[in-house]
Motif scaffolding. Structure first.
Motif, PDB file in Angstrom:
ATOM      1  N   GLY A   1     111.186  82.519  18.678  1.00 44.83           N
ATOM      2  CA  GLY A   1     111.359  83.000  17.303  1.00 44.83           C
ATOM      3  C   GLY A   1     111.261  84.506  17.176  1.00 44.83           C
ATOM      4  O   GLY A   1     111.131  85.029  16.067  1.00 44.83           O
TER       5      GLY A   1
ATOM      6  N   LEU B   1     113.399  79.426  20.851  1.00 39.65           N
ATOM      7  CA  LEU B   1     112.157  78.757  21.238  1.00 39.65           C
ATOM      8  C   LEU B   1     110.909  79.566  20.905  1.00 39.65           C
ATOM      9  O   LEU B   1     109.842  78.994  20.679  1.00 39.65           O
TER      10      LEU B   1
ATOM     11  N   GLY C   1     110.614  66.831  18.326  1.00 38.48           N
ATOM     12  CA  GLY C   1     109.338  67.544  18.381  1.00 38.48           C
ATOM     13  C   GLY C   1     109.372  68.956  18.922  1.00 38.48           C
ATOM     14  O   GLY C   1     108.346  69.637  18.937  1.00 38.48           O
ATOM     15  N   THR C   2     110.523  69.434  19.362  1.00 38.22           N
ATOM     16  CA  THR C   2     110.613  70.813  19.841  1.00 38.22           C
ATOM     17  C   THR C   2     110.671  71.766  18.655  1.00 38.22           C
ATOM     18  O   THR C   2     111.417  71.533  17.700  1.00 38.22           O
ATOM     19  N   SER C   3     109.873  72.810  18.722  1.00 36.58           N
ATOM     20  CA  SER C   3     109.857  73.790  17.640  1.00 36.58           C
ATOM     21  C   SER C   3     111.031  74.758  17.812  1.00 36.58           C
ATOM     22  O   SER C   3     111.045  75.577  18.733  1.00 36.58           O
ATOM     23  N   ILE C   4     112.024  74.633  16.915  1.00 38.02           N
ATOM     24  CA  ILE C   4     113.187  75.521  16.933  1.00 38.02           C
ATOM     25  C   ILE C   4     113.050  76.503  15.776  1.00 38.02           C
ATOM     26  O   ILE C   4     112.893  76.096  14.625  1.00 38.02           O
ATOM     27  N   SER C   5     113.097  77.781  16.074  1.00 36.36           N
ATOM     28  CA  SER C   5     112.951  78.810  15.051  1.00 36.36           C
ATOM     29  C   SER C   5     114.222  78.895  14.204  1.00 36.36           C
ATOM     30  O   SER C   5     115.309  79.155  14.735  1.00 36.36           O
TER      31      SER C   5
ATOM     32  N   ALA D   1     114.883  69.423  17.705  1.00 35.96           N
ATOM     33  CA  ALA D   1     113.953  69.577  16.579  1.00 35.96           C
ATOM     34  C   ALA D   1     113.410  68.223  16.134  1.00 35.96           C
ATOM     35  O   ALA D   1     112.220  68.087  15.832  1.00 35.96           O
TER      36      ALA D   1
END
Length: 197
Positions: free
Chosen positions: A160, A158, A70-74, A67
Motif C-alpha cells: 500500500g 500488497l 483474506g489477502t489484504s489488497i490496498s 481479497a
C-alpha cells in the motif's frame, strides 16, 4: 507466496503476451499492407490493446479473488497501479514495434524471441525477491527494465506504499524512450514492408 507471485507474474504475462502478439502483426496481415489505407502501426497498437484489455480484466479478477480469500489488497495502491500498468503498456508497445518490424525481414525471429522470453522470465524477480540474491546479482538485475514492474506492483498492491521516487521516473523515461525508438524504427522499416511481404 501466492499473492506475491500473482502480482509479479501478471506484469510479466502482460509484457510477454503483448510482445508475442505484436511479432506477427504485420506478417499475418500482409494482405492489408498496401491495399487498404490503414497505417501499419495500427496493427501493432491493436495487438497491444487487445492483449492488455483481456489481461487487465483477468488481473482485476485475480485481485478480487485474493481479497475475498483474506489477502489484504490496498485500494489506493490498486488505483495507483493503473498508471504503472499504462507505463508497462507503453514499454511493451515500443518493444512490439521493434519486433513486428524486424519480423518482416527475419522470419525466424519469432522462435528466437520466444526463447528470449523464456530466459527473461528467470531474469525478472517474479518467483523470488531480489533481496534473496547476492549483491552483484541485484545490481545486474536492476539493469533489466522489467524488474521495476513486478516489484512496484507488489509494493502498491500488497504493502500500500503509493509514494513515487527516482526509480519510477527512470522507468517512465525508459518506457517513453523505448516507445519513441520503436516507433521510429518501425516507420523507417515500414517503407520496405511491401517488398518483403
Amino acid at each position: 507466496f501466492v499473492p506475491y507471485v500473482a502480482a509479479g507474474f501478471w506484469a510479466w504475462l502482460l509484457f510477454a503476451e503483448g510482445v508475442s502478439r505484436c511479432l506477427p502483426a504485420i506478417v499475418d496481415n500482409a494482405s492489408l499492407i498496401g491495399k487498404v489505407r490503414l497505417p501499419a502501426a495500427v496493427l501493432v497498437i491493436a495487438s497491444i490493446i487487445a492483449t492488455f484489455s483481456v489481461h487487465l480484466v483477468g488481473f482485476a479478477v485475480v485481485l478480487l479473488l485474493l481479497a475475498l480469500t483474506g489477502t489484504s489488497i490496498s485500494l489506493p495502491g490498486a488505483l495507483v497501479a493503473m498508471p504503472v500498468l499504462l507505463m508497462l503498456g507503453v514499454f511493451t508497445l515500443g518493444v512490439g514495434f521493434i519486433f513486428a518490424a524486424c519480423q518482416v525481414f527475419i522470419r525466424d525471429l519469432a522462435q528466437i524471441v520466444q526463447q528470449l522470453l523464456a530466459f527473461g522470465f528467470f531474469l525478472t524477480p517474479i518467483l523470488y525477491s531480489r533481496t534473496m540474491l547476492p549483491e552483484f546479482a541485484r545490481d545486474l538485475m536492476a539493469i533489466n527494465p522489467l524488474t521495476y514492474y513486478p516489484e512496484k506492483l507488489r509494493v502498491l498492491l500488497l504493502i500500500g506504499d503509493i509514494q513515487f521516487g527516482w526509480t519510477d521516473l527512470i522507468a517512465l523515461v525508459v518506457a517513453g524512450t523505448t516507445l519513441l525508438l520503436g516507433l521510429s524504427l518501425f516507420r523507417r522499416l515500414s517503407q520496405h514492408f511491401e517488398d518483403f511481404l
